[in-house]
Design an enzyme around this catalytic site. Structure first.
Site, mmCIF file in Angstrom:
data_model
loop_
_atom_site.group_PDB
_atom_site.id
_atom_site.type_symbol
_atom_site.label_atom_id
_atom_site.label_comp_id
_atom_site.label_asym_id
_atom_site.label_seq_id
_atom_site.Cartn_x
_atom_site.Cartn_y
_atom_site.Cartn_z
ATOM 1 N N PRO A 2 0.877 -1.372 0.081
ATOM 2 C CA PRO A 2 -0.184 0.178 -0.034
ATOM 3 C C PRO A 2 0.797 1.470 -0.129
ATOM 4 C CG PRO A 2 -0.629 -1.528 1.867
ATOM 5 C CD PRO A 2 0.765 -2.079 1.205
ATOM 6 N N GLU A 3 0.316 2.372 -0.677
ATOM 7 C CA GLU A 3 1.159 3.490 -0.653
ATOM 8 C C GLU A 3 0.309 4.294 0.371
ATOM 9 O OE1 GLU A 3 3.410 4.192 -3.265
ATOM 10 O OE2 GLU A 3 2.889 2.442 -4.490
ATOM 11 N N LYS A 51 2.792 4.836 6.344
ATOM 12 C CA LYS A 51 1.994 3.644 6.120
ATOM 13 C C LYS A 51 1.622 3.064 7.498
ATOM 14 C CE LYS A 51 4.759 2.810 1.908
ATOM 15 N NZ LYS A 51 5.338 2.108 1.412
ATOM 16 N N ASN A 166 6.017 1.450 -4.115
ATOM 17 C CA ASN A 166 6.591 1.041 -5.220
ATOM 18 C C ASN A 166 5.950 1.650 -6.414
ATOM 19 O OD1 ASN A 166 8.978 -0.200 -6.065
ATOM 20 N ND2 ASN A 166 7.844 -2.076 -6.810
ATOM 21 N N ARG A 251 12.090 -5.519 -5.287
ATOM 22 C CA ARG A 251 10.830 -4.980 -5.642
ATOM 23 C C ARG A 251 11.060 -4.671 -7.324
ATOM 24 N NH1 ARG A 251 8.686 -1.474 -1.691
ATOM 25 N NH2 ARG A 251 9.422 -1.787 0.342
#
Ligand SMILES: [Zn+2]
Length: 264
Positions: A2-3, A51, A166, A251
């Site tokens: 999650p961003e 986050k 990401n 990633r």
């Protein structure tokens, strides 16, 4: 992953469901909190910090429920008796107030802190891109502390600035015309880059569907994120992907080789 804006929306959902209400039931489905019971407590609200989510609950003691969505986590709001959209076995926290429930699924962190311990949980974070105390200059300063670091690592480091995952990493590098491995000291205008990242999150924080292009059509919502093997929306060059990072923590980096020429 999650961003920051996803986490921000989770906080608003929790506020709509719980804020100002007295909990009529609590169910913590993690071993270390199996016997905890905050029913009777009043929910003051939920704050997102990067986050992380902090839900303040007052019983005879000021508690803070600290949760983190990590890779797969989510918070949902349901009416009593309504069918859950995720399997019950993945629920980690159930907070009930009257006929409404907030259910946290697959949460990466679930811990109960005394209010004064909040800083220990989130104090290491850099300026929060969506926080009321967002400080662009401090974020830029924090990034510059490690000038040789590749942007891809620096922007994901939540102790520099908090909220970029990401997806925003890929998108902000594209918009700035920078290859993800560009060293921080080679970024021509770091303030502008940070400002753009903040604007991207800000524009998406109330949206149900994220987009950085302004286009909500399938396959056109992002410039390069998860668009490998597809033509760049700006120049038509095929977008590429590469895995970066340590084994187990890799990633995917996405970029357009024409719009974002790499350091050679
Ligand atoms: Zn391109």
């Amino acid at each position: 992953m999650p961003e920051g804006d996803t986490v921000y929306r989770a906080a608003r959902l929790l506020d709509r469901t719980l804020a100002g209400h007295v909990l009529t039931g609590t169910d913590f489905r993690v071993p270390q909190l199996a016997t905890a019971d905050l029913s009777g407590g009043r929910v003051l609200g939920t704050w997102s910090r990067g986050k992380h989510l902090l839900t303040r609950i007052d019983t005879d003691h000021p508690w803070t429920l600290h949760t983190h969505l990590k890779m797969e986590g989510s918070w949902h709001s349901y009416m009593r008796g309504q069918r859950w959209r995720h399997p019950a076995f993945s629920a980690r926290v159930v907070l009930t107030t009257g006929d409404r429930l907030a259910v946290g699924f697959s949460l990466g962190i679930v811990e109960l802190l005394s209010r004064e311990q909040e800083d220990g949980a989130v104090g290491h974070l850099g300026p929060d891109l969506l926080g009321p105390d967002w400080d662009e200059d401090r974020a830029v300063h924090r990034l510059r502390e490690d000038p040789d670091r590749p942007l891809a690592d620096a922007l994901l480091d939540q102790t520099r600035l908090a909220g970029i995952g990401n997806m925003y990493l890929a998108e902000v590098c594209f918009v700035a015309g920078l290859h993800p491995t560009t060293a921080v000291h080679d970024v021509p205008d770091l303030s502008r880059l940070v400002r753009r990242a903040q604007q991207m999150l800000e524009l998406n924080k109330e949206r149900a569907t994220q987009t950085t292009t302004g286009d909500l059509r399938q396959g056109r919502r992002f410039w390069v994120y998860r668009r490998d093997q597809q033509p760049c929306l700006r120049c038509g060059t095929t977008v590429v992907v590469a895995m970066r990072g340590d084994p187990g923590g890799e990633r995917a980096s996405y970029w357009c080789p024409s719009c974002q020429p790499g350091p050679t």
